[in-house]
Design a protein around this motif. Structure first.
Motif, PDB file in Angstrom:
ATOM      1  N   ILE A  98       9.191   1.819  -5.499  1.00  0.00           N
ATOM      2  CA  ILE A  98       8.476   1.708  -6.774  1.00  0.00           C
ATOM      3  C   ILE A  98       9.097   0.614  -7.632  1.00  0.00           C
ATOM      4  O   ILE A  98       8.400  -0.115  -8.347  1.00  0.00           O
ATOM      5  CB  ILE A  98       8.470   3.068  -7.500  1.00  0.00           C
ATOM      6  CG1 ILE A  98       7.657   4.081  -6.679  1.00  0.00           C
ATOM      7  CG2 ILE A  98       7.885   2.936  -8.908  1.00  0.00           C
ATOM      8  CD1 ILE A  98       7.662   5.488  -7.235  1.00  0.00           C
ATOM      9  N   GLY A  99      10.420   0.475  -7.572  1.00  0.00           N
ATOM     10  CA  GLY A  99      11.082  -0.604  -8.306  1.00  0.00           C
ATOM     11  C   GLY A  99      10.617  -1.970  -7.832  1.00  0.00           C
ATOM     12  O   GLY A  99      10.401  -2.890  -8.643  1.00  0.00           O
ATOM     13  N   LEU A 154       0.825  -1.202   0.000  1.00  0.00           N
ATOM     14  CA  LEU A 154       0.000   0.000   0.000  1.00  0.00           C
ATOM     15  C   LEU A 154       0.859   1.252   0.000  1.00  0.00           C
ATOM     16  O   LEU A 154       0.591   2.215  -0.736  1.00  0.00           O
ATOM     17  CB  LEU A 154      -0.939  -0.001   1.213  1.00  0.00           C
ATOM     18  CG  LEU A 154      -1.847   1.226   1.369  1.00  0.00           C
ATOM     19  CD1 LEU A 154      -2.742   1.396   0.143  1.00  0.00           C
ATOM     20  CD2 LEU A 154      -2.689   1.113   2.633  1.00  0.00           C
ATOM     21  N   GLN A 155       1.941   1.246   0.789  1.00  0.00           N
ATOM     22  CA  GLN A 155       2.834   2.402   0.810  1.00  0.00           C
ATOM     23  C   GLN A 155       3.501   2.604  -0.547  1.00  0.00           C
ATOM     24  O   GLN A 155       3.661   3.737  -1.014  1.00  0.00           O
ATOM     25  CB  GLN A 155       3.896   2.248   1.894  1.00  0.00           C
ATOM     26  CG  GLN A 155       4.802   3.482   2.027  1.00  0.00           C
ATOM     27  CD  GLN A 155       5.858   3.315   3.100  1.00  0.00           C
ATOM     28  OE1 GLN A 155       6.110   2.224   3.582  1.00  0.00           O
ATOM     29  NE2 GLN A 155       6.491   4.421   3.483  1.00  0.00           N
ATOM     30  N   VAL A 214       6.668  12.496   2.708  1.00  0.00           N
ATOM     31  CA  VAL A 214       6.574  11.435   3.717  1.00  0.00           C
ATOM     32  C   VAL A 214       7.889  11.204   4.456  1.00  0.00           C
ATOM     33  O   VAL A 214       8.008  10.257   5.222  1.00  0.00           O
ATOM     34  CB  VAL A 214       6.101  10.112   3.069  1.00  0.00           C
ATOM     35  CG1 VAL A 214       4.665  10.234   2.576  1.00  0.00           C
ATOM     36  CG2 VAL A 214       7.024   9.704   1.920  1.00  0.00           C
ATOM     37  N   GLY A 215       8.867  12.054   4.202  1.00  0.00           N
ATOM     38  CA  GLY A 215      10.122  11.941   4.924  1.00  0.00           C
ATOM     39  C   GLY A 215      11.030  10.827   4.449  1.00  0.00           C
ATOM     40  O   GLY A 215      11.785  10.243   5.242  1.00  0.00           O
ATOM     41  N   LEU A 216      11.004  10.530   3.159  1.00  0.00           N
ATOM     42  CA  LEU A 216      11.871   9.505   2.590  1.00  0.00           C
ATOM     43  C   LEU A 216      12.828  10.130   1.583  1.00  0.00           C
ATOM     44  O   LEU A 216      12.525  11.156   0.966  1.00  0.00           O
ATOM     45  CB  LEU A 216      11.044   8.419   1.901  1.00  0.00           C
ATOM     46  CG  LEU A 216      10.187   7.505   2.780  1.00  0.00           C
ATOM     47  CD1 LEU A 216       9.366   6.571   1.903  1.00  0.00           C
ATOM     48  CD2 LEU A 216      11.061   6.700   3.744  1.00  0.00           C
ATOM     49  N   SER A 217      13.962   9.499   1.393  1.00  0.00           N
ATOM     50  CA  SER A 217      14.917   9.965   0.388  1.00  0.00           C
ATOM     51  C   SER A 217      14.435   9.559  -1.003  1.00  0.00           C
ATOM     52  O   SER A 217      13.656   8.609  -1.148  1.00  0.00           O
ATOM     53  CB  SER A 217      16.293   9.342   0.650  1.00  0.00           C
ATOM     54  OG  SER A 217      16.240   7.934   0.419  1.00  0.00           O
ATOM     55  N   PRO A 218      14.908  10.254  -2.054  1.00  0.00           N
ATOM     56  CA  PRO A 218      14.552   9.847  -3.423  1.00  0.00           C
ATOM     57  C   PRO A 218      14.937   8.397  -3.716  1.00  0.00           C
ATOM     58  O   PRO A 218      14.203   7.686  -4.417  1.00  0.00           O
ATOM     59  CB  PRO A 218      15.337  10.821  -4.299  1.00  0.00           C
ATOM     60  CG  PRO A 218      15.542  12.020  -3.434  1.00  0.00           C
ATOM     61  CD  PRO A 218      15.698  11.501  -2.037  1.00  0.00           C
TER      62      PRO A 218
END
Length: 305
Positions: free
Chosen positions: A37-38, A4-5, A26-30
């Motif tokens: 997503i990968g 879901l995330q 959301v406080g995540l790095s690229p």
């Protein structure tokens, strides 16, 4: 992987146009967003995004997955809102879009009163002249000057209005007198940009319609700009009556040809709150639209007094 995330990050990356922008929300790095997503692509067995250093593009499979995923996420939000509405006051985030001039003149002054009633509800208001795609889940409520034609949208008319011709007293005093619609060809008109074609204003009196191609040295897709230029004496503008009520009351603008109904589109004008048609309307949308339906006419009336 939290599936879901990953779906939420995928949709956010497409909307924002980059992994870095999606990550900031959301406080995540690229790199973390890209990894999520990968992994989602690997699990599905298809590529969803075409990646470059400056742009994210959807593949054909990505376009389908994006549309369906937005619907799923929107459904989850509705389910959460339905459950919360049984026990608590509306909370979360309400995403609102409005035409610029209505948003500034009418909507914004009403927000503090609304949030006093619902302090746990955050409002995100974006202003532009485009018509957003509510089906894509970008906004919960959209305010427009024409009723939507999409059968999947609900509408509520908040206000009836008309468009009027206005100019500054200085402009009126130094330019040829405007007695009939045809006289407008001797004036400078500040027009709303609707494309490269000639600008046509429609005049109606006693069921007789006249269509005039108007001369214009300036056009914009922003009513605030047209209003400001009209106040400075640069020309004649065609604007919704409620958006220039304060300027007319203070005599910074005067109305021209009051005996005619005038428009650049349709004579059936107003302000409509539009939202997605669904079996359950989230409480945050219901209370917001109800509040605006009650208070928008009052705000417009106050501006004109």
């Amino acid at each position: 992987m939290n599936r879901l995330q990953a779906m939420e990050l995928f949709v956010s990356a497409v909307r924002e146009g980059s992994f870095s922008a999606a990550g900031r929300r959301v406080g995540l790095s690229p790199a973390s967003v890209s990894r999520y997503i990968g992994e989602l692509e690997a699990q599905l067995g298809v590529q969803l995004l075409n990646r470059s250093t400056r742009h994210l593009g959807l593949t054909d499979a990505g376009k389908i997955f994006f549309q369906r995923t937005e619907q799923v996420l929107h459904g989850i939000e509705d389910a959460e809102a339905a459950a919360l509405s049984l026990q608590t006051a509306p909370r979360g985030t309400l995403r609102v879009h409005s035409r610029t001039l209505f948003g500034i003149k009418v909507l914004t002054p009403l927000i503090p009163g609304f949030q006093k009633l619902y302090p746990e509800l955050k409002v995100e208001l974006r202003l532009s002249e485009r018509r957003p795609q509510l089906r894509e889940g970008e906004f919960d409520v959209d305010f427009q000057i024409q009723a939507p034609t999409d059968p999947g949208l609900m509408q509520r008319r908040l206000l009836r209005s008309e468009r009027i011709l206005v100019a500054s007293p200085d402009y009126v005093g130094r330019m040829p007198k405007l007695r009939e619609p045809e006289d407008i060809t001797r004036h400078n008109c500040l027009t709303y940009w609707m494309g490269p074609d000639d600008v046509v204003w429609k005049f109606m009196r006693r069921n007789k319609l006249r269509e005039i191609v108007v001369p214009s040295s300036f056009s914009s897709n922003n009513g605030v700009v047209l209003c400001d230029l009209a106040v400075t004496g640069h020309g004649i503008a065609l604007l919704d009556d409620y958006t220039v009520a304060e300027e007319v009351k203070s005599r910074r603008l005067v109305r021209l040809l009051p005996g005619f109904r005038v428009t650049n589109s349709t004579f059936d004008e107003g302000i409509y709150a539009t939202f997605l048609q669904s079996s359950y309307r989230p409480e945050k949308i219901r209370v917001f639209v109800d509040y605006m339906a009650e208070n928008v006419p009052k705000q417009v009336k106050r501006s004109a007094q």
